[in-house]
Design an enzyme around this catalytic site. Structure first.
Site, short mmCIF file in Angstrom:
data_model
loop_
_atom_site.label_atom_id
_atom_site.label_comp_id
_atom_site.label_asym_id
_atom_site.label_seq_id
_atom_site.Cartn_x
_atom_site.Cartn_y
_atom_site.Cartn_z
N ARG A 58 17.87 111.93 78.06
CA ARG A 58 16.39 112.09 78.01
C ARG A 58 15.72 111.99 79.37
NH1 ARG A 58 17.89 109.15 73.81
NH2 ARG A 58 17.85 110.22 71.82
N LYS A 65 9.02 123.59 87.27
CA LYS A 65 9.47 124.42 86.15
C LYS A 65 11.00 124.48 86.21
CE LYS A 65 5.77 127.80 85.62
NZ LYS A 65 5.56 129.25 85.59
N GLU A 110 7.32 136.08 98.62
CA GLU A 110 6.53 134.98 98.01
C GLU A 110 5.67 134.30 99.09
OE1 GLU A 110 6.54 134.61 94.74
OE2 GLU A 110 8.47 135.39 94.02
N LYS A 149 1.48 126.00 97.25
CA LYS A 149 1.99 125.89 95.88
C LYS A 149 1.71 124.50 95.34
CE LYS A 149 5.28 126.91 92.42
NZ LYS A 149 6.55 127.46 91.96
N GLU A 173 0.23 124.88 83.88
CA GLU A 173 -0.11 126.30 83.84
C GLU A 173 -1.10 126.67 82.74
OE1 GLU A 173 3.16 129.10 83.88
OE2 GLU A 173 1.95 130.45 85.09
N ARG A 181 -2.95 128.02 88.04
CA ARG A 181 -1.57 128.29 88.42
C ARG A 181 -1.18 129.75 88.23
NH1 ARG A 181 3.44 124.08 87.46
NH2 ARG A 181 5.07 125.42 88.29
N ASN A 203 1.10 134.30 90.17
CA ASN A 203 1.78 135.48 89.62
C ASN A 203 1.29 136.80 90.21
OD1 ASN A 203 3.59 134.14 87.90
ND2 ASN A 203 1.93 133.78 86.43
N HIS A 205 3.43 139.90 90.01
CA HIS A 205 4.56 139.61 89.14
C HIS A 205 4.56 140.42 87.84
CE1 HIS A 205 5.42 136.47 91.97
NE2 HIS A 205 6.43 136.03 91.27
N HIS A 243 7.77 142.30 87.24
CA HIS A 243 8.65 142.11 86.07
C HIS A 243 8.94 143.45 85.40
CE1 HIS A 243 7.19 137.68 85.72
NE2 HIS A 243 8.22 137.80 86.54
N HIS A 271 14.18 139.95 92.70
CA HIS A 271 12.86 139.55 92.22
C HIS A 271 11.80 139.71 93.32
CE1 HIS A 271 9.76 137.19 90.26
NE2 HIS A 271 9.68 136.44 91.35
N1 LIG Z 1 11.25 127.30 88.65
C1 LIG Z 1 10.40 128.15 89.21
O1 LIG Z 1 9.21 127.87 89.37
C2 LIG Z 1 10.90 129.45 89.70
C3 LIG Z 1 10.13 130.23 90.56
C4 LIG Z 1 10.66 131.41 91.05
C5 LIG Z 1 11.93 131.80 90.68
N2 LIG Z 1 12.66 131.03 89.83
C6 LIG Z 1 14.03 131.41 89.44
O2 LIG Z 1 14.83 131.42 90.61
C7 LIG Z 1 15.91 132.33 90.41
C8 LIG Z 1 16.07 133.16 91.66
O3 LIG Z 1 16.37 132.31 92.73
P1 LIG Z 1 16.98 132.84 94.10
O4 LIG Z 1 16.21 134.01 94.54
O5 LIG Z 1 17.10 131.68 94.97
O6 LIG Z 1 18.39 133.44 93.65
P2 LIG Z 1 19.86 132.79 93.49
O7 LIG Z 1 19.77 131.36 93.15
O8 LIG Z 1 20.60 133.66 92.57
O9 LIG Z 1 20.46 132.95 94.96
C9 LIG Z 1 20.64 134.24 95.47
C10 LIG Z 1 22.05 134.44 96.04
O10 LIG Z 1 22.13 133.84 97.34
C11 LIG Z 1 23.26 132.98 97.42
N3 LIG Z 1 22.89 131.93 98.35
C12 LIG Z 1 22.01 130.93 98.13
N4 LIG Z 1 21.80 130.24 99.25
C13 LIG Z 1 22.57 130.79 100.21
C14 LIG Z 1 22.80 130.50 101.57
N5 LIG Z 1 22.13 129.54 102.19
N6 LIG Z 1 23.67 131.26 102.25
C15 LIG Z 1 24.31 132.28 101.62
N7 LIG Z 1 24.14 132.62 100.35
C16 LIG Z 1 23.28 131.87 99.65
C17 LIG Z 1 23.48 132.53 96.00
O11 LIG Z 1 24.79 132.07 95.81
C18 LIG Z 1 23.15 133.80 95.22
O12 LIG Z 1 24.26 134.65 95.20
C19 LIG Z 1 15.59 133.11 89.16
O13 LIG Z 1 16.42 132.65 88.12
C20 LIG Z 1 14.14 132.79 88.88
O14 LIG Z 1 13.84 132.81 87.50
C21 LIG Z 1 12.17 129.87 89.36
ZN LIG Z 2 8.16 135.09 92.02
#
Ligand SMILES: NC(=O)c1ccc[n+]([C@@H]2O[C@H](COP(=O)([O-])OP(=O)(O)OC[C@H]3O[C@@H](n4cnc5c(N)ncnc54)[C@H](O)[C@@H]3O)[C@@H](O)[C@H]2O)c1
Ligand SMILES: [Zn+2]
Length: 362
Positions: free
Chosen positions: A120, A142, A184, A226, A236, A240, A244, A247, A251, A264
């Protein structure tokens, strides 16, 4: 070193931004408990994970384990999170455990969700390794996973104890991932901070060249914005939503292309260009701002066009199912000026049609 605070009452936490934080965990290990599970992926474990595990052990923590999850959005699932629970239970982690999320947004979202659920709720620390995770997903609380019927549909709001941003990890980030993160960063200038947008225009070449001082400033400004927006609207319900910008269009591009084809941030880059275009057509935004946004996005290596072959109907199909459609009305984030966003369903849909036509080659 830069230290920011995300102000959420008793759930407040710091964001530490500096070079070499992974090599020197003593700068942040006061946020850890004596039982630590480092959660990372198979790509990052040999690059950063194993040495972090060794360093934390050498720092005298009682138990430091590591799990390397498969790499990729396709693995952001409940099944993968269950593997984290398996290790926590097999290795007898108790309620005082700390999970350390070492990776991009995929690892961060799953680790935060696992931390919210295990017994929990246990502590967790974010060590984001992509620029996108550093400026976006690691701030705001999130967490969650995808379901076959929808992205990010299973999750929780859960705040970390601390966010540790080491600039050095960005040196190994693939170029497209860096650009996706910059999308971003540009977003924060467009929606909230015209002065920061000016700074980005002056410093974009340094960011693309991974100058650490420039990156530190851009990350700090982005996290600050942020954090401000999240502090005002943690769950949100209103403000907040301005985060987007681009976005809803983005999307639609991601869904049309199949997730993973366009990153993305790339889809959001194009989406912000579309949002600016629509804002200009509605007479809300000066055309010069749209031009400046496009130039800056291009300098960041981002697209300001639709994917080849995508048609207005494709956009509309996916935009209609986007979660920002409330009461069947399409809500969009648009700009009233540089640094000033509005969330509205009150706009002329003929202007939207014009924008989509302009961005789609027949
Ligand atoms: N929680 C939130 O508020 C929020 C906001 C935006 C996005 N997200 C989520 O985040 C995800 C996308 O995250 P992302 O863009 O970081 O992608 P990711 O986590 O898939 O990383 C992208 C790629 O880069 C590689 N990588 C990461 N760090 C590295 C480094 N320092 N050197 C070499 N390679 C590296 C990873 O292994 C992966 O293959 C999505 O699932 C999205 O839904 C969440
Ligand atoms: Zn985004």
């Amino acid at each position: 070193m830069s230290l920011l605070n995300v102000d959420l009452g008793e759930r407040s936490y710091p964001i530490i931004i500096r070079d070499k934080l992974l090599q020197e965990p003593s700068a942040w290990h006061s946020y850890l408990s004596s039982q630590v599970l480092v959660v990372t992926n198979e790509t990052l474990a040999p690059m950063y994970g194993q040495s972090l595990q060794e360093d934390l052990r050498a720092a005298g923590l009682e138990q430091v384990e590591l799990i390397a999850l498969p790499d990729g959005e396709a693995y952001k699932t409940l099944e993968t999170v269950n593997r984290i629970f398996d290790v926590l239970l097999e290795k007898r982690f108790n309620r005082k455990a700390t999970l350390v999320a070492l990776g991009g947004g995929v690892v961060g979202d799953m680790t935060g969700f696992a931390a919210a659920c295990y017994q929990r709720g246990v502590n967790f620390v974010q060590v984001p390794t992509t620029l996108l995770a550093q400026v976006d997903s690691s701030v705001g609380g999130k967490t969650g996973v995808n379901h076959p019927l929808g992205k990010n549909m299973i999750g929780a709001f859960y705040q970390p104890q601390c966010v540790v941003i080491d600039l050095c990890v960005l040196d190994s980030l693939p170029e497209r991932e860096l650009s996706a993160g910059i999308a971003e960063v540009i977003k924060y200038g467009l929606i909230y901070d015209a002065t920061f947008f000016d700074w980005l225009e002056l410093n974009m070449d340094k960011l693309v060249a991974r100058d650490h001082d420039a990156l530190a400033y851009a990350i700090e400004k982005s996290c600050h914005t942020k954090a401000l927006v999240v502090a005002e609207d943690e769950k949100e319900s209103g403000l907040r939503a301005i985060l987007n910008l681009g976005h809803t269009f983005g999307h639609a591009i991601e869904a049309h292309m199949g997730y993973g084809e366009w990153l993305h941030g790339e889809a959001v880059g194009a989406g912000m260009s579309l949002a600016c275009d629509l804002s200009v057509r509605l007479g809300w935004l000066d055309e010069s701002v749209k031009t400046r946004a496009d130039v800056l996005l291009k300098r960041a290596g981002l697209p300001v066009h639709s994917p080849e072959g995508m048609q207005p109907a494709d956009y509309l199909k996916y935009m209609a199912v986007d979660k920002k459609v409330l009461d069947k009305k399409l809500r969009l984030v648009l700009l009233k000026a540089l640094g000033e966003a509005v969330v509205t369903e009150d706009f002329d849909h003929a202007a939207l049609d014009e924008t989509l036509k302009t961005y789609c080659q027949p």
